[in-house]
Design a protein around this motif. Structure first.
Motif, short mmCIF file in Angstrom:
data_model
loop_
_atom_site.label_atom_id
_atom_site.label_comp_id
_atom_site.label_asym_id
_atom_site.label_seq_id
_atom_site.Cartn_x
_atom_site.Cartn_y
_atom_site.Cartn_z
N MET A 78 39.60 101.28 37.45
CA MET A 78 38.73 102.43 37.67
C MET A 78 39.05 103.58 36.71
SD MET A 78 36.57 101.34 39.69
CE MET A 78 35.53 102.77 39.47
N LYS A 79 40.31 103.67 36.33
CA LYS A 79 40.71 104.70 35.37
C LYS A 79 40.00 104.45 34.04
CE LYS A 79 45.03 106.25 36.00
NZ LYS A 79 46.49 106.06 35.94
N ALA A 80 40.00 103.18 33.62
CA ALA A 80 39.34 102.84 32.35
C ALA A 80 37.84 103.13 32.44
CB ALA A 80 39.58 101.36 32.02
N ALA A 81 37.25 102.78 33.59
CA ALA A 81 35.81 102.98 33.76
C ALA A 81 35.46 104.48 33.77
CB ALA A 81 35.35 102.34 35.07
N LEU A 82 36.23 105.22 34.51
CA LEU A 82 35.93 106.64 34.67
C LEU A 82 36.20 107.45 33.40
CD1 LEU A 82 34.92 107.18 37.51
CD2 LEU A 82 36.85 108.69 37.85
N SER A 83 37.29 107.09 32.72
CA SER A 83 37.61 107.88 31.54
C SER A 83 36.58 107.64 30.43
CB SER A 83 39.06 107.65 31.09
OG SER A 83 39.14 106.57 30.22
N MET A 136 32.77 105.67 43.43
CA MET A 136 33.55 106.29 42.34
C MET A 136 32.64 106.69 41.19
SD MET A 136 36.88 106.52 42.79
CE MET A 136 37.75 106.54 41.23
N LEU A 137 31.67 105.83 40.88
CA LEU A 137 30.84 106.06 39.69
C LEU A 137 29.62 106.92 40.00
CD1 LEU A 137 31.14 102.47 38.17
CD2 LEU A 137 32.29 104.53 37.38
N ASP A 138 29.33 107.10 41.27
CA ASP A 138 28.23 107.97 41.71
C ASP A 138 26.94 107.72 40.91
OD1 ASP A 138 26.89 109.91 43.08
OD2 ASP A 138 27.62 111.56 41.82
N PRO A 139 26.40 106.50 41.03
CA PRO A 139 25.27 106.13 40.17
C PRO A 139 23.95 106.82 40.55
CG PRO A 139 25.77 104.37 41.71
CD PRO A 139 26.80 105.42 41.91
N PRO A 194 33.19 85.51 29.48
CA PRO A 194 32.08 86.47 29.35
C PRO A 194 31.69 87.13 30.67
CG PRO A 194 31.30 84.21 28.99
CD PRO A 194 32.80 84.15 29.10
N ASP A 195 31.88 86.45 31.80
CA ASP A 195 31.52 87.05 33.09
C ASP A 195 32.46 88.20 33.42
OD1 ASP A 195 29.49 85.24 33.39
OD2 ASP A 195 30.65 83.86 34.62
N GLU A 196 33.73 87.95 33.13
CA GLU A 196 34.75 88.99 33.36
C GLU A 196 34.44 90.21 32.49
OE1 GLU A 196 39.10 87.57 33.97
OE2 GLU A 196 38.97 88.36 31.95
N GLN A 197 34.07 89.92 31.25
CA GLN A 197 33.77 91.00 30.31
C GLN A 197 32.54 91.80 30.75
OE1 GLN A 197 32.69 90.79 25.76
NE2 GLN A 197 34.78 90.17 26.15
N PHE A 198 31.53 91.09 31.21
CA PHE A 198 30.32 91.78 31.67
C PHE A 198 30.61 92.63 32.91
CE2 PHE A 198 26.40 91.55 34.39
CZ PHE A 198 25.74 92.57 33.74
N TYR A 199 31.44 92.10 33.78
CA TYR A 199 31.80 92.86 34.99
C TYR A 199 32.42 94.20 34.59
CZ TYR A 199 33.71 93.66 39.70
OH TYR A 199 34.03 94.17 40.94
N MET A 200 33.35 94.17 33.66
CA MET A 200 34.01 95.41 33.24
C MET A 200 33.03 96.34 32.53
SD MET A 200 37.78 94.36 32.03
CE MET A 200 38.39 92.74 32.20
N ARG A 201 32.24 95.78 31.64
CA ARG A 201 31.29 96.63 30.89
C ARG A 201 30.26 97.24 31.82
NH1 ARG A 201 29.07 93.47 25.80
NH2 ARG A 201 28.38 95.56 25.22
N SER A 202 29.89 96.52 32.88
CA SER A 202 28.90 97.05 33.81
C SER A 202 29.46 98.25 34.58
CB SER A 202 28.46 95.96 34.80
OG SER A 202 29.44 95.78 35.79
N ARG A 203 30.79 98.40 34.54
CA ARG A 203 31.42 99.57 35.16
C ARG A 203 31.64 100.68 34.14
NH1 ARG A 203 29.37 96.76 38.73
NH2 ARG A 203 30.53 96.29 40.61
N GLY A 204 31.17 100.46 32.93
CA GLY A 204 31.28 101.51 31.92
C GLY A 204 32.50 101.37 31.02
N ILE A 205 33.22 100.27 31.16
CA ILE A 205 34.38 100.07 30.28
C ILE A 205 33.85 99.52 28.95
CG2 ILE A 205 36.52 98.79 29.98
CD1 ILE A 205 36.79 98.78 33.06
N PRO A 206 34.11 100.23 27.84
CA PRO A 206 33.56 99.79 26.57
C PRO A 206 34.07 98.39 26.18
CG PRO A 206 34.52 101.99 26.38
CD PRO A 206 34.91 101.46 27.72
N GLU A 207 33.28 97.69 25.38
CA GLU A 207 33.57 96.30 25.08
C GLU A 207 34.99 96.09 24.56
OE1 GLU A 207 30.81 94.47 22.39
OE2 GLU A 207 31.70 92.49 22.66
#
Lengths: 249, 196
Positions: A102-107, A164-167, B152-165
């Protein structure tokens, strides 16, 4: 009011196989739309295409989200713009704690918005607050993402991430599948409390069950890649009564 | 004995012999940018030995990493467990050669070996040769070797949360290496994760 999401003539598929065969859909802020349909209708594909899953190809049509071309954005950009997909099968990530995830996502999101990074204390406070929001035990924060979580815990974790992401636009893909009544209530309650006049949700589901807790404004029936019928909540009862096979456009 | 051996930096004895009841926990590390070789034969000479062997290799340039591990169960009632995890990218090449041998007298042996590799590029190469030679009948043994790409599924999951590629890929590699990584002291963990 301006539409939050506008889908026009969307055709999409995977590996040469067309699954969505012309979808039109408009979602306004404040609305909850339900998308119901039999297995294989393309419900999950619609969610995946909107979130930008790379293995799906859009062959025709357009999607405007907050006035922008959604299909031109990378999945992470869609998230930064406030789109959220709750996965039907949340992915396990061993060795990466929910906190670090979540830290990675939020930052990344805050960086994109030009906001300063949260201090560790601020982040922790937010994390605790949102975990309490979905009644998740605090020890989940240090556990690997979804590893060893029960079906219900995984779905609860999805709603925690959503909080957390408040979409601005949430897409809930079969969030009810595999949930017992208690977990279903907690998940639905979380979604309901996140409802605001300026955000919207698309609830993808097979069954009426979830829609007893999350009452939709608009209900669509998706069959064989097309929306064959759109109506109000009364459509849910019609499906219950007649089954999907009896309903056509 | 609990030991960490950085290949190409620390001396690795070519062979180690364990007497009955002895245990060994050893982690082999091939650091990025270093071509190296790890050749090790473990002789389990008496009953009741415990071996916990792990290894990690991260080569994303043009390195050559070669591991040749032989675990020889000469006596019964010994347990050996091996876990190797590697990431190979660029034009690097990794060779993993792993043998478990169970002698006829080494009954009640438990021996496991796993070797998993992630390839980051089309030019990266992995050659894995897991071998099991079992001459006793009352044993539990298994081995497995896999080679694949970042999921790729794991990667998409993370990216869908806003984690850059790029960050998603880094977290995936961290996730993959974590069972071996967490055996290492913090400074060494950092040296490896900084290179991801």
């Amino acid at each position: 009011m301006e539409n939050l999401l506008e889908i026009h003539g969307l055709h999409a598929g995977i590996a040469e196989r067309e699954i969505l065969k012309g979808i039109d859909l408009a979602v306004r802020p404040g609305q909850v739309h339900a998308i119901m349909g039999p297995n294989g209708a393309g419900k999950s594909t619609l969610g995946a295409v909107l979130a930008g899953r790379p293995d799906y190809t859009v062959t025709a049509g357009s999607v405007r989200y907050r006035g922008k071309d959604l299909l031109a954005m990378a999945p992470e950009e869609r998230s930064w713009e406030g789109l959220f997909l709750s996965f039907q099968y949340p992915i396990e990530i061993p060795g990466v704690s929910l906190t670090n995830f979540m830290k990675a996502a939020l930052s990344a999101r805050r960086k994109h918005a030009g906001l300063p990074e949260l201090s560790p204390a601020e982040f922790l406070r937010l994390l605790r607050e949102k975990m309490a929001f979905v009644q998740m035990k605090s020890d989940f924060a240090s556990r690997s993402v979804n590893v060893g979580f029960s079906g219900g815990e995984k779905k609860r974790n999805e709603i925690f991430q959503m909080a957390m992401l408040d979409p601005t636009l949430s897409i809930l893909d079969e969030t009810d599948s595999g949930l017992d009544v208690d977990a279903l209530r907690i998940v639905a309650d979380g979604v309901n409390r996140l409802r605001r006049p300026d955000n919207a949700a698309i609830v993808i589901t097979h069954y009426k069950r979830l829609l007893e807790y999350i009452v939709p404004d608009v209900v669509h029936i998706l069959k064989d890649g097309r929306i064959v019928r759109t109506g109000g909540p009364e459509l849910v009862d019609l499906i219950e009564e007649k089954g999907f096979s009896e309903i056509d456009g | 004995m609990d030991k960490i051996c950085i290949l190409g930096r620390d001396a690795l004895p070519g062979s180690l012999a364990l007497r009955g009841g002895e245990s060994l926990r050893l982690t082999l590390v091939a650091l990025p940018g270093v071509s190296c070789e790890g050749v090790l034969t473990l002789d389990l000479n008496g009953p009741g030995c415990q071996v916990d062997l792990a290894g990690l290799y991260l080569c994303r340039g043009d390195e050559n990493v070669r591991l040749q591990i032989r675990v020889l169960h000469h006596a019964g009632l010994c347990h050996s467990r091996q876990l190797f995890k590697g990431i190979v990218g660029g034009t690097a090449r990794a060779d993993f050669d792993g043998l478990i041998r169970v002698d006829p007298d080494a009954q009640k042996t438990e021996a496991y070996q796993e070797a998993h590799t992630i390839l980051l590029s089309d030019q990266a190469r992995i050659s894995a040769r897991p071998q099991l030679e079992i001459y006793a009948d009352d044993v539990v043994c298994s081995h497995g070797a896999t080679a694949g790409f970042l999921d790729p599924d794991e990667q998409f999951y993370m990216r869908s949360r806003g984690i850059p590629e790029a960050e998603a890929r880094r977290l995936q590699m961290l996730s993959f290496l974590s069972p071996v990584l967490e055996r290492l002291p913090e400074d060494l963990q950092k040296e490896i994760t900084d290179a991801l």
